[in-house]
Design a protein around this motif. Structure first.
Motif, PDB file in Angstrom:
ATOM      1  N   ALA A  82      30.757  37.564  37.258  1.00  0.00           N
ATOM      2  CA  ALA A  82      32.151  37.491  37.704  1.00  0.00           C
ATOM      3  C   ALA A  82      32.823  38.849  37.546  1.00  0.00           C
ATOM      4  CB  ALA A  82      32.906  36.447  36.894  1.00  0.00           C
TER       5      ALA A  82
ATOM      6  N   ARG B  59      44.882  33.129  41.827  1.00  0.00           N
ATOM      7  CA  ARG B  59      44.477  32.733  43.188  1.00  0.00           C
ATOM      8  C   ARG B  59      45.689  32.189  43.942  1.00  0.00           C
ATOM      9  NH1 ARG B  59      40.165  34.587  41.970  1.00  0.00           N
ATOM     10  NH2 ARG B  59      40.684  35.682  43.852  1.00  0.00           N
TER      11      ARG B  59
ATOM     12  N   ALA C 152      38.558  43.199  42.421  1.00  0.00           N
ATOM     13  CA  ALA C 152      39.911  42.686  42.638  1.00  0.00           C
ATOM     14  C   ALA C 152      40.926  43.464  41.831  1.00  0.00           C
ATOM     15  CB  ALA C 152      39.979  41.203  42.280  1.00  0.00           C
TER      16      ALA C 152
ATOM     17  N   TYR D  56      54.703  30.607  34.508  1.00  0.00           N
ATOM     18  CA  TYR D  56      53.674  31.598  34.201  1.00  0.00           C
ATOM     19  C   TYR D  56      54.119  32.493  33.046  1.00  0.00           C
ATOM     20  CZ  TYR D  56      50.789  35.766  34.656  1.00  0.00           C
ATOM     21  OH  TYR D  56      49.958  36.823  34.375  1.00  0.00           O
TER      22      TYR D  56
ATOM     23  N   PHE E  25      48.747  40.030  30.367  1.00  0.00           N
ATOM     24  CA  PHE E  25      49.863  39.091  30.521  1.00  0.00           C
ATOM     25  C   PHE E  25      51.208  39.788  30.647  1.00  0.00           C
ATOM     26  CE2 PHE E  25      47.631  35.399  28.144  1.00  0.00           C
ATOM     27  CZ  PHE E  25      46.772  35.276  29.206  1.00  0.00           C
TER      28      PHE E  25
ATOM     29  N   LEU F 220      39.873  40.969  22.336  1.00  0.00           N
ATOM     30  CA  LEU F 220      40.242  39.881  23.253  1.00  0.00           C
ATOM     31  C   LEU F 220      41.754  39.777  23.365  1.00  0.00           C
ATOM     32  CD1 LEU F 220      39.432  37.206  24.804  1.00  0.00           C
ATOM     33  CD2 LEU F 220      39.695  36.056  22.634  1.00  0.00           C
TER      34      LEU F 220
ATOM     35  N   MET G 152      45.632  30.519  33.522  1.00  0.00           N
ATOM     36  CA  MET G 152      45.811  31.952  33.735  1.00  0.00           C
ATOM     37  C   MET G 152      44.831  32.486  34.780  1.00  0.00           C
ATOM     38  SD  MET G 152      48.150  33.472  32.415  1.00  0.00           S
ATOM     39  CE  MET G 152      49.524  33.075  31.379  1.00  0.00           C
ATOM     40  N   HIS G 153      43.599  32.018  34.692  1.00  0.00           N
ATOM     41  CA  HIS G 153      42.608  32.470  35.665  1.00  0.00           C
ATOM     42  C   HIS G 153      42.976  32.022  37.070  1.00  0.00           C
ATOM     43  CE1 HIS G 153      39.981  33.305  32.237  1.00  0.00           C
ATOM     44  NE2 HIS G 153      39.255  34.011  33.069  1.00  0.00           N
TER      45      HIS G 153
ATOM     46  N   CYS H 164      27.460  34.446  33.616  1.00  0.00           N
ATOM     47  CA  CYS H 164      28.544  34.185  34.570  1.00  0.00           C
ATOM     48  C   CYS H 164      29.611  35.264  34.463  1.00  0.00           C
ATOM     49  CB  CYS H 164      29.224  32.850  34.286  1.00  0.00           C
ATOM     50  SG  CYS H 164      28.254  31.463  34.806  1.00  0.00           S
ATOM     51  N   MET H 165      29.943  35.611  33.198  1.00  0.00           N
ATOM     52  CA  MET H 165      31.005  36.591  33.016  1.00  0.00           C
ATOM     53  C   MET H 165      30.594  37.946  33.562  1.00  0.00           C
ATOM     54  SD  MET H 165      32.738  35.660  29.415  1.00  0.00           S
ATOM     55  CE  MET H 165      33.528  37.223  29.244  1.00  0.00           C
TER      56      MET H 165
ATOM     57  N   LYS I  13      49.112  39.771  40.422  1.00  0.00           N
ATOM     58  CA  LYS I  13      49.554  38.399  40.173  1.00  0.00           C
ATOM     59  C   LYS I  13      50.279  37.814  41.391  1.00  0.00           C
ATOM     60  CE  LYS I  13      49.941  39.487  35.316  1.00  0.00           C
ATOM     61  NZ  LYS I  13      50.781  39.650  34.143  1.00  0.00           N
TER      62      LYS I  13
ATOM     63  N   ARG J  64      33.750  40.082  41.035  1.00  0.00           N
ATOM     64  CA  ARG J  64      35.133  39.726  41.349  1.00  0.00           C
ATOM     65  C   ARG J  64      36.156  40.589  40.632  1.00  0.00           C
ATOM     66  NH1 ARG J  64      36.312  36.082  44.754  1.00  0.00           N
ATOM     67  NH2 ARG J  64      38.332  37.077  44.476  1.00  0.00           N
TER      68      ARG J  64
ATOM     69  N   ALA K 219      39.583  41.964  27.786  1.00  0.00           N
ATOM     70  CA  ALA K 219      39.545  40.604  27.230  1.00  0.00           C
ATOM     71  C   ALA K 219      38.114  40.071  27.279  1.00  0.00           C
ATOM     72  CB  ALA K 219      40.483  39.691  28.002  1.00  0.00           C
ATOM     73  N   HIS K 220      37.446  40.323  28.372  1.00  0.00           N
ATOM     74  CA  HIS K 220      36.080  39.818  28.499  1.00  0.00           C
ATOM     75  C   HIS K 220      35.121  40.541  27.557  1.00  0.00           C
ATOM     76  CE1 HIS K 220      37.897  38.067  32.028  1.00  0.00           C
ATOM     77  NE2 HIS K 220      36.908  37.200  32.050  1.00  0.00           N
TER      78      HIS K 220
HETATM   79  C1  HEM Z   1      36.887  32.517  27.110  1.00  0.00           C
HETATM   80  C2  HEM Z   1      37.251  33.700  27.240  1.00  0.00           C
HETATM   81  C3  HEM Z   1      37.913  34.278  28.451  1.00  0.00           C
HETATM   82  C4  HEM Z   1      39.134  34.855  28.462  1.00  0.00           C
HETATM   83  C5  HEM Z   1      40.065  35.006  27.282  1.00  0.00           C
HETATM   84  C6  HEM Z   1      39.422  35.291  29.781  1.00  0.00           C
HETATM   85  C7  HEM Z   1      40.594  35.935  30.179  1.00  0.00           C
HETATM   86  C8  HEM Z   1      40.895  36.306  31.473  1.00  0.00           C
HETATM   87  C9  HEM Z   1      42.153  36.776  31.907  1.00  0.00           C
HETATM   88  C10 HEM Z   1      43.371  36.956  31.027  1.00  0.00           C
HETATM   89  C11 HEM Z   1      42.102  37.011  33.238  1.00  0.00           C
HETATM   90  C12 HEM Z   1      43.220  37.520  34.154  1.00  0.00           C
HETATM   91  C13 HEM Z   1      44.250  36.520  34.493  1.00  0.00           C
HETATM   92  C14 HEM Z   1      45.517  37.205  34.898  1.00  0.00           C
HETATM   93  O1  HEM Z   1      45.489  38.283  35.471  1.00  0.00           O
HETATM   94  O2  HEM Z   1      46.591  36.672  34.626  1.00  0.00           O
HETATM   95  C15 HEM Z   1      40.773  36.734  33.635  1.00  0.00           C
HETATM   96  C16 HEM Z   1      40.311  36.860  34.901  1.00  0.00           C
HETATM   97  C17 HEM Z   1      39.045  36.459  35.284  1.00  0.00           C
HETATM   98  N1  HEM Z   1      38.071  35.861  34.511  1.00  0.00           N
HETATM   99 FE1  HEM Z   1      38.185  35.477  32.536  1.00  0.00          FE
HETATM  100  N2  HEM Z   1      38.351  34.984  30.574  1.00  0.00           N
HETATM  101  C18 HEM Z   1      37.417  34.335  29.798  1.00  0.00           C
HETATM  102  C19 HEM Z   1      36.222  33.823  30.202  1.00  0.00           C
HETATM  103  C20 HEM Z   1      35.740  33.948  31.497  1.00  0.00           C
HETATM  104  C21 HEM Z   1      34.499  33.432  31.943  1.00  0.00           C
HETATM  105  C22 HEM Z   1      33.514  32.658  31.074  1.00  0.00           C
HETATM  106  C23 HEM Z   1      34.381  33.761  33.260  1.00  0.00           C
HETATM  107  C24 HEM Z   1      33.275  33.479  34.246  1.00  0.00           C
HETATM  108  C25 HEM Z   1      32.568  32.412  34.308  1.00  0.00           C
HETATM  109  C26 HEM Z   1      35.565  34.465  33.634  1.00  0.00           C
HETATM  110  C27 HEM Z   1      35.831  34.956  34.911  1.00  0.00           C
HETATM  111  C28 HEM Z   1      36.989  35.573  35.296  1.00  0.00           C
HETATM  112  C29 HEM Z   1      37.282  36.010  36.621  1.00  0.00           C
HETATM  113  C30 HEM Z   1      36.350  35.870  37.817  1.00  0.00           C
HETATM  114  C31 HEM Z   1      38.565  36.560  36.600  1.00  0.00           C
HETATM  115  C32 HEM Z   1      39.302  37.231  37.769  1.00  0.00           C
HETATM  116  C33 HEM Z   1      40.197  36.356  38.498  1.00  0.00           C
HETATM  117  C34 HEM Z   1      40.745  37.193  39.619  1.00  0.00           C
HETATM  118  O3  HEM Z   1      41.563  38.073  39.355  1.00  0.00           O
HETATM  119  O4  HEM Z   1      40.311  36.990  40.740  1.00  0.00           O
HETATM  120  N3  HEM Z   1      36.355  34.573  32.550  1.00  0.00           N
HETATM  121  N4  HEM Z   1      40.054  36.295  32.555  1.00  0.00           N
END
Ligand code: HEM
Lengths: 324, 409
Positions: free
Chosen positions: B29, A286, B37, A232, B338, B330, A281-282, B25-26, B372, B33, B106-107
């Motif tokens: 989410a 979990r 979270a 990681y 990270f 981003l 990463m996502h 979705c984003m 994490k 979430r 980031a989102h």
């Molecule tokens: C493409 C660009 C995206 C980037 C750069 C990105 C980046 C990230 C990062 C870095 C995390 C946290 C991971 C960690 O803590 O190590 C995260 C969490 C999350 N992302 Fe994204 N994401 C992107 C797109 C999306 C999309 C399209 C969705 C939904 C469909 C999404 C849904 C989520 C969710 C639900 C979490 C939370 C996971 C959790 O902590 O339970 N992301 N994202």
């Protein structure tokens, strides 16, 4: 032989020496082997950077415009990133793999060495000095992460196998006299682990205690949780590098071609690899995905990186194919 | 050249649909979430049930112990907050709490990029044009007039291990450009150095040789000859016949045997012409400049002189600043999430039931969660518990693990 070639020979020899020593360390856990391998790892890496610098100084041609130069940097960066992590987290035991891969990639890169070829106009930009090193360094980080994942997988499946074979023994014993089964039961009841990251391979530890040398060796790897955390952390270095690499590439494309994204094969492949690691990463957040599935994702990610790096350059022509 | 032919993807409903879907979705989410979270409320937990938990038994009065606990965390750079929940006083200590927002940031960056690319789709345009040296073109979308005064290229033969490679080194257009203000400007356009004219960027994309063609029938000029020099790929019909001729490509050097030399520089130039009968390709021929080709029925095609032309691409993209900002945001978010490990400690101080009346004993229970997982924090947690015990030193007489899954001593 010119200076250039002498430096490359020194680097490859140093990588081979270091790979042998660190493999010995991997197999034997003899500190002497580790201490012998470390200086060679440094020597190879430093020589490679000197070689790249020398090449640039003497020809005034940026050395990363062809596959030879970029594979050289890839080898050097993977060793550099590995050394960084090894120093910080005592990761030397996987060094044999990294050094051997560095030697192989460097030797393979040599087959693409055409000598000094000036850059085509599209490559005559300061962006090449930013974009290529970033992307190649991210590939290097993913390579090291792939190695830790493979070690994870070896240990994980060994643990499962040992577990399964003792289950078989248990069943056979259960079919026999009741007393024997009771004993076996007791022996197999897992001791409550003292910690969540140490002792997560109880089957191997038990087999090792039972005298199996192989199990003992496998049990001496860092714990599965530690290997997972290490992967990681390394991917946490690689993914931002790849992200900045893709962004600077897009910026450069805007300057050279007029559009920052054209879905050329390299761009598409890089985006795909990026998505695999973003997914990693996502999902790594979990519980169910940490560990085994994450390790497989990291391996899959590196396969996609190799396709993006070598596959696209060699097999598919596109806007990036002049990189050969 | 293999391209995935997705160039016009920005204009397709499918692309818009995907962007919309991802954004939806984003958003979902993020609200369902990520926020819950990542930014959990301060709440009570069952310390014994947590994988990362420890218990310290200390002696002293409650207020001092609590003060020491608080002081310990504040000095360690933790954000300390106290809450009374269900009649119990809880202390919450957070590290890198701000980094919890990394994911959200980031989102947001991702959304900015999506908005930026959509702005191009809505208000941007792009295209390409080829200008023959000495001639001018007006860009339809912008009205800017480009006259190509001169075009130069430089190609060097380089000896490599696998033979001589003719490497393009430079290609440059000398242009006279007239923008909205009507002022003529003499500017140089080269690869990697686009020109900005009234907010639209112009790029040196390619070049080639335009060739004059003449057509004769039985020795006399015939109809059908193109009025202007042709660019590579263009063609023309032959008088009243079904035949047509296409100017396939320019050949810089015809070698001594009449073949195509790899040297692309115009030493002994020629053209490759393809002749069609209706739709049917009846063959390609290499014809030196200044010669003519007999195409049957008394028709001949005369190949005249060549002039260089410059291929220019242009693009107006108002979304660029937003895409740039989005990329930066981003990346900031990625680095935040990270490289920092937001952790929360749950601390409560309870009286020990088995304590003798005269010597009050207290137990400090603490548990940790991170964004994490637990494994990644275990070593730090152990060190922290050690340090906390030290901080209470002189008062801690026994450390007993609250959970066999984690031993403090
Ligand atoms: C493409 C660009 C995206 C980037 C750069 C990105 C980046 C990230 C990062 C870095 C995390 C946290 C991971 C960690 O803590 O190590 C995260 C969490 C999350 N992302 Fe994204 N994401 C992107 C797109 C999306 C999309 C399209 C969705 C939904 C469909 C999404 C849904 C989520 C969710 C639900 C979490 C939370 C996971 C959790 O902590 O339970 N992301 N994202």
């Amino acid at each position: 032989m010119n200076t250039d070639q002498i430096l490359i020979v020194i680097a490859i020899s140093a990588y081979i020496a270091s790979a042998l020593a660190l493999f010995t360390y991997f197999l034997s856990r003899e500190n002497v082997a580790k201490l012998a391998g470390i200086p060679f790892a440094f020597l190879g890496c430093i020589t490679q950077f000197v070689e790249l610098g020398y090449r640039y100084e003497s020809s005034k041609i940026w050395p990363l415009t062809n596959l030879y130069g970029s594979l050289s940097l890839f080898a050097a960066m993977s060793v550099a990133i590995f050394i960084g992590f090894a120093l910080r987290y005592d990761l030397w035991f996987i060094g044999g793999f990294v050094q051997a891969l560095a030697a192989i990639f460097l030797a393979y890169g040599l087959t693409w060495n055409e000598g000094y070829l000036p850059a085509v106009p599209a490559l005559q930009s300061y962006w090449i000095k930013v974009h290529v090193p970033l992307v190649v360094s991210s590939y290097a980080a993913f390579m090291v992460a792939c190695v830790t994942s493979v070690v994870y997988l070896i240990k994980y499946y060994a643990e499962q196998n040992v577990g399964r074979s003792s289950m078989v023994r248990l069943r056979t014993a259960a079919a026999g006299p009741a007393g024997a089964a009771g004993l076996q039961m007791q022996a197999l009841a897992p001791p409550r682990p003292r910690s969540i990251i140490v002792g997560d391979a109880p089957n191997l530890e038990r087999a090792a205690a039972g005298g199996s040398a192989l199990a003992g060796w496998l049990a001496s790897f860092p714990s599965l949780a530690k290997l997972d955390i290490m992967t990681y952390r390394i991917i946490s270095v690689g993914l931002p590098l790849l992200t900045v690499g893709i962004i600077t590439g897009a910026w450069w494309a805007k300057e050279a071609w007029g559009a920052y994204w054209q879905w050329d094969p390299k761009e598409t492949a890089a985006l795909f690899s990026w998505t695999v690691y973003a997914l990693y990463m996502h999902l790594h957040t979990r519980n169910a995905w940490r560990g085994l599935r994450s390790a497989w994702l990291s391996v899959a990610g590196f396969i996609s990186i190799m396709f993006c790096y070598l596959g696209v350059n060699i097999w598919i022509s596109g806007l990036h194919s002049y990189k050969m | 050249m293999l391209r995935l032919h997705l160039d016009n993807i920005y204009h397709s409903p499918a692309y818009l649909g995907i962007i919309g879907f991802i954004l939806a979705c984003m958003t979902l989410a993020t609200f369902r979430r990520v926020i819950p979270a990542r930014l959990p409320p301060l709440r009570a937990v069952k310390i014994e049930a947590m994988p990362l938990a420890a218990n310290l038994a200390v002696r002293g009065d409650e207020a001092t112990i609590r003060a020491r606990v608080e002081d310990f965390f504040v000095r360690g750079g933790w954000l300390v907050r106290k809450r009374e929940l269900g009649g119990i006083e809880w202390t919450f200590a957070d590290k890198f709490n701000w980094a919890r927002k990394g994911v959200l940031i980031a989102h947001v960056g991702f959304v900015l990029i999506a908005v930026g690319t959509t702005m191009y789709w809505k208000w941007g345009f792009s295209g390409q044009t080829a200008i023959v040296a000495g001639l001018a073109q007006t860009i339809p979308e912008t009205g800017a007039r480009f006259q190509l005064d001169r075009f130069n290229y430089q190609i060097e033969p380089i000896r490599t291990k696998s033979g001589i490679v003719y490497q393009p080194i430079d290609y440059v257009s000398q242009l006279e450009i007239t923008g909205h203000d009507g002022i003529k400007r003499h500017l140089t356009l080269r690869v990697n150095h686009p020109l900005d004219v009234d907010g639209t960027l112009y790029y040196q994309a390619s070049y080639g040789s335009a060739v004059d063609f003449g057509v004769t029938k039985d020795g006399r000029p015939a109809s059908g000859a193109p009025g202007a020099a042709l660019l590579e790929g263009e063609g023309f019909p032959l008088g009243q016949t079904d035949r047509s001729v296409q100017y396939e490509r320019f050949v810089g050097t015809i070698d001594r045997n009449g073949g195509v030399s790899p040297d692309p520089r115009a030493n002994n130039p020629g053209v490759i012409l393809t002749v069609f009968d209706g739709d049917q390709n009846i063959g390609s021929v290499l014809v030196p400049l200044g010669r003519s080709l007999d195409v049957g029925n008394g028709y001949r095609v005369d190949v005249g002189s060549y002039t260089l032309y410059s291929g220019i691409q242009y693009r107006h993209d108002p979304g660029i600043p937003l895409v740039g900002l989005g990329a930066f945001v981003l990346l900031t978010g990625l680095c935040m999430s990270f490289y920092f490990l937001p952790a929360r400690l749950y601390v409560r101080v309870d009286p020990c039931n088995d304590s003798p009346e005269d010597r009050p004993r207290w137990s400090i229970g603490l548990a940790a969660t991170t964004v994490k997982g637990y494994e990644i924090f275990e070593e730090q947690f152990a060190a922290l518990v050690e340090a906390l015990r030290h901080a209470q030193s002189g008062h801690a007489f026994q450390a007993k693990p609250s959970d066999p899954a984690f031993a403090v001593s």
